[in-house]
Scaffold this motif. Structure first.
Motif, PDB file in Angstrom:
ATOM      1  N   GLU A 154     -13.689   7.240  -2.645  1.00 29.37           N
ATOM      2  CA  GLU A 154     -12.483   7.263  -3.472  1.00 29.37           C
ATOM      3  C   GLU A 154     -11.264   7.640  -2.634  1.00 29.37           C
ATOM      4  O   GLU A 154     -10.184   7.042  -2.771  1.00 29.37           O
ATOM      5  CB  GLU A 154     -12.650   8.257  -4.617  1.00 29.37           C
ATOM      6  CG  GLU A 154     -11.433   8.345  -5.528  1.00 29.37           C
ATOM      7  CD  GLU A 154     -11.629   9.352  -6.651  1.00 29.37           C
ATOM      8  OE1 GLU A 154     -10.713   9.487  -7.483  1.00 29.37           O
ATOM      9  OE2 GLU A 154     -12.699  10.004  -6.695  1.00 29.37           O
ATOM     10  N   GLY A 155     -11.428   8.628  -1.749  1.00 24.08           N
ATOM     11  CA  GLY A 155     -10.319   9.034  -0.902  1.00 24.08           C
ATOM     12  C   GLY A 155      -9.880   7.920   0.031  1.00 24.08           C
ATOM     13  O   GLY A 155      -8.672   7.726   0.264  1.00 24.08           O
ATOM     14  N   LEU A 156     -10.827   7.177   0.560  1.00 22.76           N
ATOM     15  CA  LEU A 156     -10.490   6.056   1.433  1.00 22.76           C
ATOM     16  C   LEU A 156      -9.820   4.932   0.648  1.00 22.76           C
ATOM     17  O   LEU A 156      -8.888   4.289   1.135  1.00 22.76           O
ATOM     18  CB  LEU A 156     -11.747   5.551   2.135  1.00 22.76           C
ATOM     19  CG  LEU A 156     -12.366   6.518   3.146  1.00 22.76           C
ATOM     20  CD1 LEU A 156     -13.722   6.004   3.615  1.00 22.76           C
ATOM     21  CD2 LEU A 156     -11.444   6.730   4.342  1.00 22.76           C
ATOM     22  N   ARG A 157     -10.284   4.712  -0.564  1.00 24.44           N
ATOM     23  CA  ARG A 157      -9.629   3.693  -1.404  1.00 24.44           C
ATOM     24  C   ARG A 157      -8.200   4.098  -1.733  1.00 24.44           C
ATOM     25  O   ARG A 157      -7.317   3.237  -1.867  1.00 24.44           O
ATOM     26  CB  ARG A 157     -10.428   3.463  -2.688  1.00 24.44           C
ATOM     27  CG  ARG A 157     -11.725   2.695  -2.483  1.00 24.44           C
ATOM     28  CD  ARG A 157     -12.429   2.420  -3.803  1.00 24.44           C
ATOM     29  NE  ARG A 157     -13.694   1.728  -3.619  1.00 24.44           N
ATOM     30  CZ  ARG A 157     -13.823   0.406  -3.533  1.00 24.44           C
ATOM     31  NH1 ARG A 157     -12.751  -0.370  -3.629  1.00 24.44           N
ATOM     32  NH2 ARG A 157     -15.011  -0.142  -3.360  1.00 24.44           N
ATOM     33  N   ASP A 158      -7.942   5.388  -1.848  1.00 27.24           N
ATOM     34  CA  ASP A 158      -6.579   5.858  -2.107  1.00 27.24           C
ATOM     35  C   ASP A 158      -5.638   5.520  -0.948  1.00 27.24           C
ATOM     36  O   ASP A 158      -4.418   5.501  -1.139  1.00 27.24           O
ATOM     37  CB  ASP A 158      -6.570   7.374  -2.344  1.00 27.24           C
ATOM     38  CG  ASP A 158      -7.122   7.758  -3.706  1.00 27.24           C
ATOM     39  OD1 ASP A 158      -7.222   6.868  -4.581  1.00 27.24           O
ATOM     40  OD2 ASP A 158      -7.456   8.947  -3.886  1.00 27.24           O
ATOM     41  N   ARG A 206     -13.145  -2.226   1.777  1.00 20.11           N
ATOM     42  CA  ARG A 206     -13.552  -1.782   3.113  1.00 20.11           C
ATOM     43  C   ARG A 206     -13.926  -0.302   3.136  1.00 20.11           C
ATOM     44  O   ARG A 206     -14.546   0.162   4.093  1.00 20.11           O
ATOM     45  CB  ARG A 206     -12.414  -2.029   4.109  1.00 20.11           C
ATOM     46  CG  ARG A 206     -11.902  -3.450   4.113  1.00 20.11           C
ATOM     47  CD  ARG A 206     -10.524  -3.556   4.752  1.00 20.11           C
ATOM     48  NE  ARG A 206      -9.884  -4.833   4.454  1.00 20.11           N
ATOM     49  CZ  ARG A 206      -9.253  -5.106   3.309  1.00 20.11           C
ATOM     50  NH1 ARG A 206      -9.149  -4.189   2.361  1.00 20.11           N
ATOM     51  NH2 ARG A 206      -8.706  -6.286   3.114  1.00 20.11           N
ATOM     52  N   ALA A 207     -13.527   0.449   2.103  1.00 23.17           N
ATOM     53  CA  ALA A 207     -13.749   1.901   2.083  1.00 23.17           C
ATOM     54  C   ALA A 207     -15.215   2.281   2.287  1.00 23.17           C
ATOM     55  O   ALA A 207     -15.519   3.120   3.154  1.00 23.17           O
ATOM     56  CB  ALA A 207     -13.192   2.497   0.795  1.00 23.17           C
ATOM     57  N   PRO A 208     -16.157   1.713   1.540  1.00 20.92           N
ATOM     58  CA  PRO A 208     -17.553   2.107   1.779  1.00 20.92           C
ATOM     59  C   PRO A 208     -18.065   1.674   3.144  1.00 20.92           C
ATOM     60  O   PRO A 208     -18.920   2.342   3.729  1.00 20.92           O
ATOM     61  CB  PRO A 208     -18.322   1.404   0.648  1.00 20.92           C
ATOM     62  CG  PRO A 208     -17.425   0.299   0.188  1.00 20.92           C
ATOM     63  CD  PRO A 208     -16.031   0.810   0.376  1.00 20.92           C
ATOM     64  N   ALA A 244       0.829  -1.194   0.000  1.00 18.06           N
ATOM     65  CA  ALA A 244       0.000   0.000   0.000  1.00 18.06           C
ATOM     66  C   ALA A 244       0.860   1.238   0.000  1.00 18.06           C
ATOM     67  O   ALA A 244       1.960   1.258   0.530  1.00 18.06           O
ATOM     68  CB  ALA A 244      -0.912   0.002   1.229  1.00 18.06           C
ATOM     69  N   ASP A 245       0.343   2.327  -0.588  1.00 18.33           N
ATOM     70  CA  ASP A 245       1.034   3.611  -0.570  1.00 18.33           C
ATOM     71  C   ASP A 245       0.649   4.380   0.676  1.00 18.33           C
ATOM     72  O   ASP A 245      -0.433   4.219   1.217  1.00 18.33           O
ATOM     73  CB  ASP A 245       0.638   4.437  -1.802  1.00 18.33           C
ATOM     74  CG  ASP A 245       1.099   3.780  -3.086  1.00 18.33           C
ATOM     75  OD1 ASP A 245       0.412   3.949  -4.093  1.00 18.33           O
ATOM     76  OD2 ASP A 245       2.145   3.106  -3.056  1.00 18.33           O
ATOM     77  N   ASP A 246       1.539   5.253   1.149  1.00 17.37           N
ATOM     78  CA  ASP A 246       1.245   6.085   2.308  1.00 17.37           C
ATOM     79  C   ASP A 246       0.223   7.148   1.951  1.00 17.37           C
ATOM     80  O   ASP A 246       0.172   7.640   0.829  1.00 17.37           O
ATOM     81  CB  ASP A 246       2.517   6.766   2.818  1.00 17.37           C
ATOM     82  CG  ASP A 246       3.439   5.775   3.486  1.00 17.37           C
ATOM     83  OD1 ASP A 246       4.628   6.071   3.561  1.00 17.37           O
ATOM     84  OD2 ASP A 246       2.954   4.714   3.920  1.00 17.37           O
ATOM     85  N   GLY A 247      -0.584   7.546   2.938  1.00 14.81           N
ATOM     86  CA  GLY A 247      -1.535   8.620   2.717  1.00 14.81           C
ATOM     87  C   GLY A 247      -0.891   9.981   2.892  1.00 14.81           C
ATOM     88  O   GLY A 247       0.242  10.121   3.324  1.00 14.81           O
ATOM     89  N   ALA A 248      -1.636  11.016   2.575  1.00 11.37           N
ATOM     90  CA  ALA A 248      -1.127  12.385   2.678  1.00 11.37           C
ATOM     91  C   ALA A 248      -1.146  12.849   4.126  1.00 11.37           C
ATOM     92  O   ALA A 248      -1.837  12.312   4.973  1.00 11.37           O
ATOM     93  CB  ALA A 248      -1.992  13.320   1.830  1.00 11.37           C
ATOM     94  N   THR A 249      -0.388  13.891   4.416  1.00 13.61           N
ATOM     95  CA  THR A 249      -0.336  14.469   5.747  1.00 13.61           C
ATOM     96  C   THR A 249      -1.587  15.303   6.003  1.00 13.61           C
ATOM     97  O   THR A 249      -2.146  15.908   5.099  1.00 13.61           O
ATOM     98  CB  THR A 249       0.912  15.350   5.887  1.00 13.61           C
ATOM     99  OG1 THR A 249       2.056  14.546   5.608  1.00 13.61           O
ATOM    100  CG2 THR A 249       1.040  15.912   7.283  1.00 13.61           C
TER     101      THR A 249
END
Length: 332
Positions: A210-214, A220-222, A10-15
């Motif tokens: 979409e943001g949660l999927r990112d 699990r996002a929805p 997985a990629d890291d999320g934004a700050t």
């Protein structure tokens, strides 16, 4: 507690957005000689029960057989009814042994009562362990991890954590929760360090699927977004299950989107004081198949009741957690 096997990377999320708090940290200690029974911080926080803490060295969940370490762990704790009326940023480490060591803490306010609550230092672990059944796998697990206790996580973050746990290794679940906090939670600047609070229900409810999927939540996002919306809009709250008897509490929690019996059992055990709960995850089902096949009743309810009885009833969740951590870490 997670399930195997792992998913792809997985990629890291934004700050997150700008800091909201400042100030310095208070300091104190908790003498483990004053606690009934042993205590080990590392195995308690790195045994797959909680994903709301982080290690200052970034190595949380790197060691499968984690126990006995002296690393700093940190978290942000929301207000807790009857314990604390304010949000607290805290960090803690253990110095010394499980019987005679101390917990050193630094926090935005006196953290003794909050840490006692979160780490279940108010449990009589001597009596709990004395009540465990005389089973070889249980005895080996307790011997391997002396002082491991259950946690008592805040209900909403606990619920979201375990909605994210399906088919995931514990390190991946932890990474998801850190990304959720960094992306959607508040950032607290305290004594030159940034603490990321787990998102409130309204903050997660405002997140897009979409943001949660990112953040690599996948399917699990929805579930996370819809469950957060249920809580934010007052439709239901996981803490309401704390006032119910165990099985009705588990049933109550399944009203949340993405929550089945196993996830509900995790919330019952690791947040709501239902210490008899035994989440039937991959590891416990393998224990049932290999050692206690008579407990497999063909349904979750039936199997759950049977293995709870086999694990001693009232504190079966403690037994489950020892066995889970022992087997997941390569024990037999």
């Amino acid at each position: 507690m997670g399930s195997e096997p792992p998913e792809p990377g997985a990629d890291d999320g934004a700050t997150s957005a700008a800091a909201i708090d400042g100030g310095s940290l208070e300091r104190g200690t908790i003498d483990l000689a004053d606690v009934v029974g042993p205590f080990d911080l590392q195995s308690t926080l790195e045994s797959g029960q909680t994903y709301l803490w982080d290690r200052a060295d970034g190595a949380m969940y790197d060691d499968l057989g984690a126990h006995g370490g002296e690393r700093w762990y940190r978290t942000v704790v929301p207000p807790i009814d009857g314990v604390s009326g304010e949000r607290i940023a805290a960090r803690v480490r253990q110095v010394g042994g499980v019987e005679d060591g101390v917990l050193e803490w630094e926090a935005t306010t006196d953290a003794t009562s909050v840490l006692t609550h979160l780490l279940r230092l108010d449990d009589d672990l001597e009596s709990i362990l004395a009540a465990t059944p005389d089973l070889p796998v249980v005895e080996r697990a307790i011997e391997a991890y002396p002082g491991m206790r259950l946690v008592r996580d805040p209900p909403f973050p606990c619920l979201i954590s375990f909605i994210c746990s399906a088919q995931m290794r514990v390190s991946r679940i932890h990474g998801m929760q850190r990304r959720l906090a960094a992306t959607y939670g508040d950032a607290l600047e305290v004594a030159g360090e940034t603490y990321h609070a787990f998102p409130r229900p309204d903050q997660l409810a405002a997140a897009s699927e979409e943001g949660l999927r990112d953040l690599s939540l996948g399917y699990r996002a929805p579930y996370v977004e819809r469950t957060a919306r249920m809580v934010a809009e007052g439709e239901a709250h996981p803490r309401d299950a704390a006032t119910l008897a165990y099985e009705p509490a588990r049933e109550h929690l399944t009203r949340f989107v993405g929550v089945g019996d196993k996830v509900a059992d995790c919330v019952c055990l690791f947040s709501l004081d239902h210490l008899e709960a035994v989440p039937l995850d991959t590891w416990i089902r393998s224990v049932i198949a290999d050692r206690f096949p008579e407990c497999d009743r063909g349904t979750y309810d039936g199997t759950s009741r049977a293995i709870r009885d086999r694990f001693g009833g009232e504190y079966a969740g403690y037994v489950q957690t020892y066995v889970f951590h022992h087997l997941r870490s390569g024990g037999e």
